[in-house]
Write an enzyme that holds these catalytic residues in place. Structure first.
Site, PDB file in Angstrom:
ATOM      1  N   HIS A 108      -0.534  -3.989  -6.391  1.00 33.61           N
ATOM      2  CA  HIS A 108      -1.727  -4.541  -6.235  1.00 33.61           C
ATOM      3  C   HIS A 108      -2.257  -5.184  -7.468  1.00 33.61           C
ATOM      4  O   HIS A 108      -1.945  -4.922  -8.442  1.00 33.61           O
ATOM      5  CB  HIS A 108      -2.661  -3.895  -5.564  1.00 33.61           C
ATOM      6  CG  HIS A 108      -3.009  -2.540  -6.178  1.00 33.61           C
ATOM      7  ND1 HIS A 108      -2.520  -1.324  -5.429  1.00 33.61           N
ATOM      8  CD2 HIS A 108      -3.879  -2.254  -7.133  1.00 33.61           C
ATOM      9  CE1 HIS A 108      -3.002  -0.394  -6.348  1.00 33.61           C
ATOM     10  NE2 HIS A 108      -3.817  -0.901  -7.285  1.00 33.61           N
ATOM     11  N   ASP A 175      -2.755  -6.356  -2.028  1.00 33.83           N
ATOM     12  CA  ASP A 175      -1.221  -5.997  -2.273  1.00 33.83           C
ATOM     13  C   ASP A 175      -0.455  -7.335  -2.855  1.00 33.83           C
ATOM     14  O   ASP A 175      -0.495  -8.506  -2.206  1.00 33.83           O
ATOM     15  CB  ASP A 175      -0.478  -5.368  -0.997  1.00 33.83           C
ATOM     16  CG  ASP A 175      -0.708  -3.979  -1.146  1.00 33.83           C
ATOM     17  OD1 ASP A 175      -1.766  -3.480  -1.609  1.00 33.83           O
ATOM     18  OD2 ASP A 175       0.171  -3.195  -0.717  1.00 33.83           O
ATOM     19  N   ASP A 205       2.814   3.520 -10.606  1.00 32.47           N
ATOM     20  CA  ASP A 205       1.871   3.604  -9.846  1.00 32.47           C
ATOM     21  C   ASP A 205       2.456   3.377  -8.294  1.00 32.47           C
ATOM     22  O   ASP A 205       2.954   2.287  -7.957  1.00 32.47           O
ATOM     23  CB  ASP A 205       0.575   2.700  -9.943  1.00 32.47           C
ATOM     24  CG  ASP A 205      -0.600   3.186  -9.054  1.00 32.47           C
ATOM     25  OD1 ASP A 205      -1.126   4.422  -9.360  1.00 32.47           O
ATOM     26  OD2 ASP A 205      -1.162   2.472  -8.437  1.00 32.47           O
ATOM     27  N   GLU A 248       5.202   7.823  -9.261  1.00 33.98           N
ATOM     28  CA  GLU A 248       4.518   8.337  -8.138  1.00 33.98           C
ATOM     29  C   GLU A 248       4.731   8.393  -7.010  1.00 33.98           C
ATOM     30  O   GLU A 248       4.721   7.277  -6.308  1.00 33.98           O
ATOM     31  CB  GLU A 248       2.943   7.841  -8.626  1.00 33.98           C
ATOM     32  CG  GLU A 248       1.955   8.667  -7.575  1.00 33.98           C
ATOM     33  CD  GLU A 248       0.619   7.944  -7.252  1.00 33.98           C
ATOM     34  OE1 GLU A 248      -0.327   8.668  -7.197  1.00 33.98           O
ATOM     35  OE2 GLU A 248       0.700   6.663  -7.569  1.00 33.98           O
ATOM     36  N   HIS A 315      -5.096  13.106 -12.547  1.00 33.61           N
ATOM     37  CA  HIS A 315      -6.453  12.279 -12.505  1.00 33.61           C
ATOM     38  C   HIS A 315      -6.932  12.141 -11.203  1.00 33.61           C
ATOM     39  O   HIS A 315      -8.068  11.926 -11.028  1.00 33.61           O
ATOM     40  CB  HIS A 315      -6.113  11.010 -13.401  1.00 33.61           C
ATOM     41  CG  HIS A 315      -5.181  10.103 -12.773  1.00 33.61           C
ATOM     42  ND1 HIS A 315      -3.923  10.412 -12.521  1.00 33.61           N
ATOM     43  CD2 HIS A 315      -5.611   8.766 -11.856  1.00 33.61           C
ATOM     44  CE1 HIS A 315      -3.213   9.334 -11.987  1.00 33.61           C
ATOM     45  NE2 HIS A 315      -4.148   8.622 -11.487  1.00 33.61           N
TER      46      HIS A 315
HETATM   47  C1  GLC Z   1      -2.539   5.826  -7.631  1.00 34.37           C
HETATM   48  C2  GLC Z   1      -3.397   6.254  -8.562  1.00 34.37           C
HETATM   49  C3  GLC Z   1      -4.689   6.402  -8.293  1.00 34.37           C
HETATM   50  C4  GLC Z   1      -5.286   4.910  -7.834  1.00 34.37           C
HETATM   51  C5  GLC Z   1      -4.161   4.229  -6.875  1.00 34.37           C
HETATM   52  C6  GLC Z   1      -4.255   2.859  -6.744  1.00 34.37           C
HETATM   53  O1  GLC Z   1      -2.337   6.747  -6.649  1.00 34.37           O
HETATM   54  O2  GLC Z   1      -3.107   7.491  -9.163  1.00 34.37           O
HETATM   55  O3  GLC Z   1      -5.730   6.720  -9.196  1.00 34.37           O
HETATM   56  O4  GLC Z   1      -6.545   4.767  -7.200  1.00 34.37           O
HETATM   57  O5  GLC Z   1      -3.004   4.461  -7.251  1.00 34.37           O
HETATM   58  O6  GLC Z   1      -3.997   2.050  -7.723  1.00 34.37           O
END
Ligand code: GLC
Length: 557
Positions: A108, A175, A205, A248, A315
């Site tokens: 996004h 997005d 991400d 992630e 985080h």
């Molecule tokens: C991921 C990041 C998170 C963020 C999200 C949206 O999950 O770890 O911190 O808010 O993406 O970009």
């Protein structure tokens, strides 16, 4: 040692360290950390044993999601520094043998991004179809909301555009439509740009959302979304053979395994082990490693050159979304019983030390696991000194308070007036007077010294990162023991999850003639009996790493 192991596949045994430039070290006294600050403190990271620095988003941003809302994928936020400062940081890091990666947040943009501004202004805009629009939201618009405290739908009506747009995260984060070839090409251009500037890869991400064409009206006719990830990886490798993608992906193991690609590993090079992390917390809550063992037994092996990323905190909220409701409640009861500590009904906005009552033995146990579990350890800044959270700070930002360098005001992070800090410092038991780098550097028994030692030993033991691991049976239900073998070397790690001492016998060799077990963390050697069984006493929450050698093997340190 094989040729590949030396340095090419560097992520396989890296020590990754994640930091937010904004909260690390402030050199100009404006209350906000900056890139020059990270450069000034690079030797703290080198001394810690960090080999890969992961920078959280430093791009221009309205900062409504701590920089994960970006208005220019090619920029550096002026509050943090310049491209020049970033190149200096990368150069300094490289001089210390450290690579630098950064967040790639291309699922996004911010709604303030010029692409979105143009897209919403007119249907004729060249950027209109860079985003996902609909006249009516689909019937399942309220399914799969990531931030349920703020959002009720994945689709937001935009007055100016006269249509709804898709946003998997906050409504200010529309997005991008990655099924659009122009968007795909632009993302590659972004990757190419930062590689040229010296980055060694990206923490990607929200990967499942990124490649998911959901929302696109002709999604059904599209090719396998993994083709896109394969394309990205191929492009990355063509541009830079040493670059990595750390994804992630918080999905069940079977699905996460798909993100590594086929047997040769042609998609992500690394993926965080979210399942193992959640099971570890359940094990800690129960003082019983069975759940962790279950996760490891279930966890698919990555392709040879890929790797799992092991972590205990990051985080974001400590997500427990893959546990059952009862299991999650057990972890909440043990580590975050108050409502204010919990977030989105699925996680905890806490750091590890307060969850464990600041018990030094228990903390050392967890970090010993982080470095010895099969995978690449990933640390979040402040973990090395045992920082706590500040619950007075909203939402997930509770764990993103300034790094605590000294016992001085603002923890030595900044000379600004405390009221002018971008994020306030933690106070009380976990404040800088009690928890800081300066004091722990001088204390051989500190958490910092322990983590430095773990990092060093981990780097010295290719068995732990490259080896095949076997979970060892022991008679003590509170003990987790595993053995890692690689190219004739053998390391055994043993961890006691209970607050009681434990005695274990572990089969570590076929027979014990001439076999030795050398303790890699503490003084002393352990006894291996003639039948190849290792006898070991463990302290409450104790951990031991042992190298198993045969008579005639070369001298072991
Ligand atoms: C991921 C990041 C998170 C963020 C999200 C949206 O999950 O770890 O911190 O808010 O993406 O970009």
């Amino acid at each position: 040692m094989r040729l590949t192991e030396t340095a090419d596949v560097w992520w396989k045994n890296a020590v990754v360290y994640c930091l937010d430039v904004e909260t690390f070290f402030d050199t100009d006294g404006d209350g906000r950390g900056d890139l020059r600050g990270v450069s000034q403190r690079i030797d703290h990271l080198a001394e810690l044993g960090v080999t890969c620095l992961w920078l959280m988003p430093f791009y221009p941003t309205p900062d409504r999601d701590d920089g994960y809302d970006i208005t220019d994928f090619y920029g550096v936020d002026p509050r943090l520094g310049t491209h020049g400062d970033l190149v200096e940081l990368i150069t300094l890091a490289q001089d210390r043998g450290m690579r630098v990666i950064a967040d790639l947040v291309v699922n996004h943009t911010s709604d303030q991004h010029p692409w979105f501004q143009s897209a919403r202004a007119s249907r004729e805009s060249p950027y209109r179809d860079w985003y996902v629009w609909r006249d009516e939201p689909p019937p399942d618009a309220d399914k799969g909301i990531v931030f349920p405290d703020q959002e009720q739908s994945l689709w937001q009506y935009d007055e100016e555009a006269g249509q709804y747009y898709l946003h998997r995260f906050y409504k200010h984060q529309p997005d991008l439509d990655i099924t659009n070839p122009a968007v795909r090409e632009e993302i590659m251009r972004v990757i190419g740009f930062w590689l040229r500037l010296g980055l060694s890869g990206f923490r990607v991400d929200a990967v499942p959302f990124l490649i998911d064409p959901a929302g696109s009206l002709d999604a059904a006719d599209l090719p396998d979304p993994h083709d896109y990830l394969r394309d990205l990886r191929a492009f990355l490798s063509r541009r830079s053979g040493q670059a990595m993608l750390l994804g992630e992906v918080n999905l069940p193991y079977k699905e996460t395994r798909r993100f590594f690609g086929d047997e040769d590993g042609d998609e992500l090079t690394m993926s965080f082990d979210f399942i193992g992390m959640q099971r570890l917390y359940l094990s800690l809550a129960r003082s019983d490693p069975a759940e962790l063992v279950k996760a490891l037994r279930e966890r698919p092996d990555p392709p040879e050159e890929a790797q799992w990323g092991t972590f205990v905190r990051n985080h974001d909220e400590l997500t427990l979304d893959k546990l059952s409701d009862e299991e999650r409640q057990e972890v909440f009861d043990a580590f975050g019983p108050e409502e204010d500590m919990q977030l989105y009904g699925r996680g905890l906005r806490r750091r590890l030390p307060p969850m464990l009552g600041n018990d030094p033995d228990r903390l050392k146990l967890v970090y010993s696991l982080l470095f010895s579990l099969p995978g690449t350890p990933v640390l979040f800044y402040g973990e090395e000194i045992g920082m706590g959270e500040n619950l007075a700070v909203e939402g997930r930002n509770a764990v993103r308070t300034p790094m605590q360098w000294t016992a001085e005001p603002n923890g030595g992070f900044s000379t600004a007036d405390p009221n002018d800090l971008a994020v306030p410092v933690t106070e009380g038991e976990y404040g800088p007077e009690q928890v800081n780098v300066a004091a722990q550097r001088r204390d051989p028994d500190s958490l910092l010294s322990w983590i430095k030692q773990l990092a060093l030993r981990y780097r010295e033991c290719p068995e732990l990162s490259w080896g095949k691991y076997t979970i060892l049976e022991s008679e003590s239900p509170s003990v987790f023991a595993h053995r890692s073998d690689y190219e004739g070397g053998r390391v055994v790690a043993v961890h006691n999850f209970a607050d009681q001492p434990a005695h274990v016998t572990l089969a570590v060799a076929g027979n014990g003639v001439g076999v030795r077990a050398t303790d890699l963390l503490q003084d002393g050697t352990a006894t291996v009996r003639e039948d190849g069984v290792l006898e070991l006493d463990l302290d409450p929450y104790g951990s031991r790493w042992l190298r198993i050698t045969q008579l005639g093997d070369r001298y072991v340190l």
